[in-house]
Design a protein around this motif. Structure first.
Motif, PDB file in Angstrom:
ATOM      1  N   ALA B 462       0.857  -1.364   0.126  1.00 25.08           N
ATOM      2  CA  ALA B 462      -0.094   0.138  -0.036  1.00 25.08           C
ATOM      3  C   ALA B 462       0.727   1.330  -0.032  1.00 25.08           C
ATOM      4  N   GLY B 463       1.956   1.056   0.622  1.00 21.64           N
ATOM      5  CA  GLY B 463       2.971   2.331   0.911  1.00 21.64           C
ATOM      6  C   GLY B 463       3.477   2.809  -0.389  1.00 21.64           C
ATOM      7  N   LEU B 464       3.464   2.144  -1.455  1.00 23.22           N
ATOM      8  CA  LEU B 464       4.248   2.514  -2.807  1.00 23.22           C
ATOM      9  C   LEU B 464       3.326   3.266  -3.784  1.00 23.22           C
ATOM     10  N   SER B 465       3.976   4.185  -4.408  1.00 27.80           N
ATOM     11  CA  SER B 465       3.069   4.825  -5.370  1.00 27.80           C
ATOM     12  C   SER B 465       3.064   3.809  -6.605  1.00 27.80           C
ATOM     13  N   GLY B 466       2.194   4.151  -7.653  1.00 25.52           N
ATOM     14  CA  GLY B 466       2.171   3.502  -8.796  1.00 25.52           C
ATOM     15  C   GLY B 466       3.427   3.362  -9.476  1.00 25.52           C
ATOM     16  N   GLU B 467       4.048   4.572  -9.588  1.00 33.17           N
ATOM     17  CA  GLU B 467       5.351   4.858 -10.167  1.00 33.17           C
ATOM     18  C   GLU B 467       6.378   4.059  -9.705  1.00 33.17           C
ATOM     19  N   SER B 468       6.475   4.077  -8.462  1.00 33.00           N
ATOM     20  CA  SER B 468       7.506   3.182  -7.528  1.00 33.00           C
ATOM     21  C   SER B 468       7.336   1.637  -7.889  1.00 33.00           C
ATOM     22  N   ARG B 469       6.187   1.257  -7.898  1.00 39.48           N
ATOM     23  CA  ARG B 469       5.752   0.018  -8.265  1.00 39.48           C
ATOM     24  C   ARG B 469       6.350  -0.336  -9.789  1.00 39.48           C
ATOM     25  N   ASN B 470       6.064   0.535 -10.401  1.00 39.60           N
ATOM     26  CA  ASN B 470       6.385   0.277 -11.793  1.00 39.60           C
ATOM     27  C   ASN B 470       8.159   0.327 -11.812  1.00 39.60           C
TER      28      ASN B 470
END
Lengths: 162, 669
Positions: B462-470
């Motif tokens: 949950a703590g990650l932005s979509g960009e970071s996940r990417n």
């Protein structure tokens, strides 16, 4: 005498690999008792109750040995050779779990009596799945050798199926 | 007439009266007379007178005959030295007839005693070549001196005759032919050897020109003017060895003669040419045989020469001239050791020792030629012994300098090759450890990167932005990609090291297997597979399978933009060779980059368009080359690509086969 319930002897020098393997094993709850050896010498000390393990019950053996090949001090293949050439330990299943699938490693591994050879996949999901299946198979599906065999009481001829 | 004679006789008798008779041959008055004389005289008293007179002078009278018959008998019995012959004797035959008989039968010299002086009688008597005429009456002194002169003349003639006989038998005994001519070149004498050599009997040759008797058919030009000059009185004497001519004898035998001539003084001012001839036919023949052999030896490329044990060169062929640069005049008689300085490999036993023990030697040595070049010759020496047990070394040399150089060069190249092989072996060992290390150590960190990225993704969900996940997903992809590259690099390395284990491999079934493997990738795609009839190839099935797997995976990959992909796998004969091909209607490529296609990590497409490590085709090419085959592309941008390849070395060209050459081992299943 302490009668431990070690199910897996994990021989692994790489801290990350050790961590990841432990995670995979515990996550799936396939086993509770894991003994770790960080090099070949330590592994042999444990198995043959030497050094720091001299107090251990020599009749008690792990159900499965997970063996890395590139190890400090005593090399993985040498550890395998000693395990498989000693009547007390030769019946214990040994699964080689290593980075490489070099032909010479595969050949020697099997020739020295390895029960299985698994290359650690780069993909962690594959790795997890592999470890899970491995534990499941060797600890639950597979029938372990009888205790008398592990004590070296069974003649070689019988073990080799003759 | 009778009276005169009687008077003379008496005188003679008187003069010797009372003297003791000396025995024949005895010394009388300090003189020795070796004379035995026959008297033929029909008048008893005259005969007795003469007998007494002669005996008193120390001669021996062997008998007195009165007729020719008597005389012959007496001469035959007592063999006198001289006959005193009266012309008038008993019987029908007169003294001249008797003298003729005695002369002819016994060779007896005659002195006529005669009272006649008619010309006819004297002329007849003269024809019997008498020693003297004594006209009756004669004084005893006249008689004895005539007898003495006749006897000494006879003796001298006999001695001369004797000398001539012994000279002639000596002449006949010598082996050389002797012929003499007068100053006009006419034959005067031939000994028996000359008769045999020329085929002419002396009596037939006498008076003929010597040049007719000795017909020269061939002569060795010596510059002395030849045979005819030799026959002339003023001619030279010929060389020491003699002028050599081939002479045809009267009976048709051809002989080689060595001829010498010299002029000696004859009677008076005349000169006699003495020609001595020696039969050298046998020597000449062996010389000619030798010459023929020498001509043959001259044909040899090898240097062939002989030297005696003192080192003096006795024969030197043309090959030797060519090899060493010295001609015959520079070598014959010269020392081989001085002429041809030789260096033999150290440690070999002395040449002389080997020659003495084995009679032969062979080996190699370094020689220096006339122009100072050093050459290596392969040499064979044989000791030859002639009839006179003289030892000669026959040496045969062959120039092996070039061969030696080549051998050394080959040796050097082999050493170089050996060191290259060692180097390569070392390199391979390095590569082995490198591979091993990569295989173990390089993959581990990649696994860790992927694993911990995954763990972060899960734990910090949950703590990650979509960009970071990417981004984390990209990290994982990169790790996985590198893992694949490592795997493929190792695969390439393994393939490169592997020697193809050829066996008859049905390519159709091989392709079927590969197609099954490709199924997941071909899912959801419309692909038309056109698999032709493929041969059974003599190749390594594992490696051949890798070739098809790579090429077909590429075809599937690069046809992805096509709604309907067509991938064809076929086989055709080209230039007598079986050629396989994989053709697609995919995106193709520009042929100007074709040479980059097979390089490791070489890619002709962007990664976001077509994934891949750029190792696949490099592996394919390695495998094909290992099989002795080749691979070449044909492509056009957006119009598809075809990869042609062979799995066999090219067929031997230059033979004319009616049909295609079976480079593939096609077997009916």
């Amino acid at each position: 005498m302490i009668r431990d319930q070690v199910e897996i002897l994990l021989i692994e020098d790489d801290p990350e690999d050790l961590d990841l393997t432990m995670r995979a094993l515990s996550e799936e709850h396939v086993c509770n008792q894991i003994q770790v050896a960080r090099d070949g010498e330590e592994a042999l000390d444990y198995l043959f109750c030497r050094g720091v393990h001299s107090e251990r019950d020599p009749d008690c053996h792990p159900k499965l040995i997970l063996l890395d090949l590139k190890l400090p001090k005593v090399d993985g293949l040498e550890v395998l050779e000693q395990i498989k050439s000693d009547p007390r330990t030769k019946a214990v299943p040994v699964v080689i779990l290593t980075s490489s699938k070099q032909e010479q490693d595969l050949m020697q591994g099997y020739q020295l009596g390895a029960n299985s050879y698994i290359q650690k996949p780069v993909d962690f999901e594959h790795f997890q799945a592999t470890i899970k299946r491995l534990g499941y198979y060797w600890l639950l599906v597979n029938q372990p050798p009888p205790a008398v065999a592990l004590n070296g009481g069974i003649p070689d001829e019988l073990l080799s199926g003759k | 007439m009778k009276n005169q004679s009687s008077v003379l006789s008496l005188e003679a008798v008187d003069a010797n009266e009372g003297m003791p008779l000396p025995a024949a041959g005895r010394t009388s008055a300090g003189q020795t007379h070796h004379g035995r004389i026959l008297i033929v005289e029909d008048q008893g008293i005259v005969a007795t007178d003469i007998e007494r007179c002669l005996e008193e002078s120390g001669f021996e009278v062997t008998g007195i005959a009165t007729s020719m018959e008597d005389a012959i008998r007496e001469a035959s019995d007592s063999r006198p030295d001289l006959v005193l012959m009266d012309i008038r004797i008993h019987g029908e035959a007169d003294g001249i007839d008797a003298a003729e008989r005695l002369r002819q039968d016994f060779g007896l010299p005659i002195i006529y005693l005669t009272a006649h002086d008619d010309r006819d009688t004297l002329a007849r008597a003269k024809r019997t070549e008498p020693m003297a005429f004594l006209l009756k009456p004669f004084k005893p002194a006249e008689l004895t001196s005539a007898v003495e002169i006749a006897l000494s003349r006879t003796r001298a003639e006999r001695e001369m005759h004797e000398r001539e006989r012994s000279f002639l038998s000596a002449m006949d005994a010598i082996g050389d032919g002797v012929l003499t001519t007068d100053s006009g070149g006419r034959v005067r004498f031939m000994n028996r050897a000359a008769e045999e050599l020329t085929g002419w009997r002396q009596h037939a040759a006498l008076g003929r020109q010597a040049s007719d008797v000795m017909q020269v058919v061939d002569e060795q030009e010596t510059g002395s003017g030849g045979f005819r000059a030799l026959l002339r009185i003023e001619g030279a004497t010929g060389s020491d060895a003699g002028h050599e001519c081939q002479v045809l004898s009267r009976d048709g035998v051809s002989r080689w003669l060595a001829i010498k001539a010299t002029s000696i003084a004859g009677a008076g001012d005349s000169m006699i040419r003495v020609v001595v001839m020696q039969d050298i036919t046998r020597r000449k023949r062996s010389e000619q045989a030798l010459h023929r052999r020498a001509v043959l030896l001259d044909q040899s490329q090898d240097a062939i020469f002989t030297w005696d044990l003192g080192g003096a060169i006795g024969y030197w062929n043309r090959g030797a001239c060519a090899l060493y640069g010295f001609d015959q005049t520079e070598t014959l008689g010269h020392s081989v050791g001085e002429l041809l300085p030789s260096v033999r490999p150290p440690g070999e036993e002395a040449l002389e020792v080997a020659l003495e023990r084995d009679g032969r030697w062979s080996g190699e040595w370094t020689r220096t030629t006339k122009d100072g070049r050093e050459i290596i010759v392969e040499s064979r020496l044989v000791v030859v012994q002639d009839r006179a047990r003289r030892k000669t070394v026959l040496e045969t040399d062959r120039d092996v300098t070039e061969r030696k150089r080549t051998e050394l060069e080959i040796q050097r190249l082999n050493q170089e090759l050996q060191s290259r092989v060692t180097e390569l072996t070392d390199l391979n060992q390095d590569l082995d450890s490198f591979n091993y290390s990569i295989s173990h150590d390089l993959r581990a960190p990649l696994r860790h990167i992927d694993a911990y990225s995954k763990i972060v993704l899960e734990k910090a969900d949950a703590g990650l932005s979509g960009e970071s996940r990417n981004d984390l997903q990209r990290v994982r992809h990169a790790a996985l990609r590198m893992g694949r590259m490592v795997d493929e690099l190792l695969e390439l390395s393994r393939t490169s090291r592997r020697e193809p284990a050829r066996e008859a491999t049905g390519l159709n079934s091989l392709v079927e297997e590969v197609l099954l493997e490709l199924k997941p990738e071909a899912q959801d795609r419309e692909i038309e597979w056109r698999v032709g009839e493929l041969p059974v190839a003599d190749c390594d099935p594992t490696l051949a399978r890798q070739v098809f797997a790579n090429l077909l995976a590429n075809a599937v990959k690069f046809t992805r933009p096509r709604l309907r992909a067509v991938i064809e796998i076929g086989h055709e004969m080209s230039g007598g060779q079986s050629v396989l091909f994989v053709r697609d209607n995919g995106v193709g490529f520009n042929m100007k980059y074709a040479d980059k296609l097979f390089g490791v990590f070489q890619r002709l497409h962007r990664r976001e368009d077509f994934e891949g490590t750029g190792i696949g085709l490099a592996t394919v090419q390695r495998i094909i080359r290992k099989h002795g085959g080749r691979i070449w592309p044909e492509a056009e941008v957006e119009k598809g690509a075809t990869f042609y390849f062979t799995l066999e070395p090219p067929a031997v060209t230059g033979t004319t086969h009616a049909g295609p050459i079976q480079t593939f081992c096609v077997r009916e299943k």
